[in-house]
Design a protein around this motif. Sequence first.
Motif, PDB file in Angstrom:
ATOM      1  N   THR A  31      36.863  45.277  62.532  1.00 11.80           N
ATOM      2  CA  THR A  31      36.695  44.179  61.905  1.00 11.80           C
ATOM      3  C   THR A  31      36.853  42.966  61.797  1.00 11.80           C
ATOM      4  O   THR A  31      38.584  42.649  62.689  1.00 11.80           O
ATOM      5  CB  THR A  31      36.883  44.424  59.855  1.00 11.80           C
ATOM      6  N   GLU A  58      43.181  37.580  62.794  1.00 10.97           N
ATOM      7  CA  GLU A  58      42.873  38.435  61.176  1.00 10.97           C
ATOM      8  C   GLU A  58      41.749  39.907  61.461  1.00 10.97           C
ATOM      9  O   GLU A  58      40.642  39.726  61.338  1.00 10.97           O
ATOM     10  CB  GLU A  58      42.167  38.044  60.044  1.00 10.97           C
ATOM     11  N   SER A  85      41.301  44.387  62.580  1.00  7.87           N
ATOM     12  CA  SER A  85      41.796  45.852  61.607  1.00  7.87           C
ATOM     13  C   SER A  85      40.655  46.388  62.762  1.00  7.87           C
ATOM     14  O   SER A  85      39.928  46.582  62.779  1.00  7.87           O
ATOM     15  CB  SER A  85      41.922  45.795  60.019  1.00  7.87           C
ATOM     16  N   PRO A 133      41.715  51.303  58.019  1.00  7.90           N
ATOM     17  CA  PRO A 133      42.127  50.905  58.849  1.00  7.90           C
ATOM     18  C   PRO A 133      43.663  51.271  58.904  1.00  7.90           C
ATOM     19  O   PRO A 133      44.179  51.277  58.104  1.00  7.90           O
ATOM     20  CB  PRO A 133      41.734  49.239  59.089  1.00  7.90           C
ATOM     21  N   ASP A 162      45.746  46.893  62.300  1.00  9.14           N
ATOM     22  CA  ASP A 162      45.521  45.324  61.443  1.00  9.14           C
ATOM     23  C   ASP A 162      46.612  44.719  62.115  1.00  9.14           C
ATOM     24  O   ASP A 162      47.492  44.621  62.492  1.00  9.14           O
ATOM     25  CB  ASP A 162      45.124  45.033  60.407  1.00  9.14           C
TER      26      ASP A 162
END
Length: 748
Positions: free
Chosen positions: A52, A71, A73, A83, A86
Amino acid sequence: MKAFGKILGLGLLGLLLIIVALGFALTHLFDPNDYKDEIRQLARDKAHVELTLNGDIGWSLFPWLGLELHEASIATLNKPTEPFADLQMLGLSVRVLPLLRREVQMSDVRVEGLNLSLVRDENGHGNWQDIGKPLPAQGTSTPSTPAATPAGEPAAQDNPTERAVKLDIDSLTVNNARVQYSDAKTGQSYSAESIQLSTGAVHEGVNIPLKASAFLSAAQPNMKARTELSGELRFDRKLKRYNFEDLRLSGETSGEPLAGKTLTFAAQGQLLVDLAANVASWNSLKVSANQLRALGELNVRELDKTPQVSGGLSIAQFDLRTFLDGIGQPLPATADPAAFSKLELVSRLAGSSNSLALEDLAVKLDDSSFTGRVAIEDIAKQALRVQLKADKFDADRYFPAKSEAAKGATAARQAEVKQQEASAVAGAGSTPLPTAPTQVSWSTDKLLPVDRLRALDLQADISFGALTLDKLPITDAQLKAKGQAGLVTLETLRGGLYNGSFEAKGTVDVRPAVPQIGVNTKINRVPVEHFIKSDSPEQAPPVKGLLTLSSDLTATGNSQKALVDTLNGNATFTINDGVLVNANLEQQLCQAIATLNRKQLSGDPRGKDTPFEELRGSLVVRNGVASNPDLKARIPGLTVNGQGDLDLRVLGMDYRVGVVVEGDQRAMPDPACQVNERFVGVELPLRCRGPLELGAKACRLDQDGLGKVAAKLAGNRLKDKIDEKLEEKLGDKVSPELKDALKGLFKR
């Protein structure tokens, strides 16, 4: 040629400009953020992870292949919404041309805000175990074992022709990272927060400066720690060898086990791990924990199996009581407040994950030195094995201190004894008979750590050059004991004592709700006064002599009072070559004879010891009261017989004693009690009642019994007078047989 060279140079310069321009165009005209979906799908297909990307992606192409993620994950494919990792930002760049030579040359690698969550479910399965695993195809099951390598083809990791990738990183920096582990099956939870990591240049085969810090925590029990780590790391992946030189670990910890206290710790040394040989070592080890300081070395072998530990340890002298109090584990108050103030240790170590042995152990505890071996053969079962030799040891110093209630009971009894003693005038027999004691001095404090004894698996063999136990100096003492599942057996405790000897055996059974104790004791010619010392130093023991004792006793309970109240068994005793201290039986006898002679003693009573050749008897103990039906004593010129009870609950006695005058008619201290033939063989009665500490000073003439003796003596005297009259009247007129017959009429 000169023009050709100039043209070639211009051409190469143009080509380089074109490459630079192309790189600039790619990095400025091509935006990877437009291809996030394709990147996610590529991560699913090739890496088998769910990626992500919530932040921007930055990149560069030449001469550095750079990447910067924000940002992001990662989750496993089977749980894409959970997740396990991250981060806020990842920045790295790699030189392009060295990649062609399988060399990874990186500039600074920076990781910001990494959050790693590791979870093990109720079935023991960890979420990290599914990383990189594809989803099983519909209608098929995931193979339980990896596909076999085709015959004749070596595994990839074992292919000798495959050249290892060479790492070259300028530095690695990790800021504000967090790692959390939780186990749903056991309920355990651990975390490392605010992780900071920085290194120098990372090159294989050279020292890499490293610094790290973190805040650690654990649940069940709740613990927190601040740690710092520094040193120089060297590794060789081909040899599987890792060195951590000048390692320094320090920090402080607190939590529930420390009861709100803080432990400051530090460790340093040279750490080596050789995975090819499956060994590890920590040399030049230095450890500190609050005021504790230790040196040593540790070696571990069989890392691939059950690790085996060996090494050495030396602990400098420190105050054990202060140290334990500083970590929230205070020692109980001891009879000597200075006990456990000095401890030092030197030993070899041997152990595994479930055992630890201190071999060639040398310990100094306060004024005592021990050598030998102490081992926990099974940590889970608390299997303790002890083999020690000590030069000297004062066990009394380490016994629990008396509670205020116990001190109060002792003081009350001492006051009662002093009051009785003040009214007891040795020898005169004119004061009233002391009353039976009522004060109990036995403590109700808990004696045995029942829960610990029930879990203990013990085998102990300890010898002492000198052992002090209950104020008794035992020489060449030998102690052997074992414990298993709540049954502790004292196989033997023996030694020399005041030129005599003793031996004790027994059991402590804490398996029932109320502990049960059995003791078998043999004492051979030990001065009895050392067993009956008063707590008051100015009070002399009531009797002296060489004691020989054999006893077999049982009791139940977990306090002195409970044990005495339930004491049962049998004993026999003999005291030879003794003295009744400050008790003049001769004066008591003199008082009795003067009373029978209807005379008054002319002098004041004089305190004087009474020597005796032997004092013996047997005891039958029932619920704390010892019955003594056959007390006998041999005193020059006298024979003493007695019977009575010893109430051990209040340390009192109640005896009826008969003193028999033998043929010895030595001069008595007072004319009023001169012994003549009328008193030979007559048993003069005494009554002894009061605290045991008074001994024979608690004895008085038994007036009732003395009246019976007087009546008997009067009858004998009347008979003698009648015989004299008959002899005068009859003279030689009748035969001797008739005289005897007439005298016999007055005997009836």
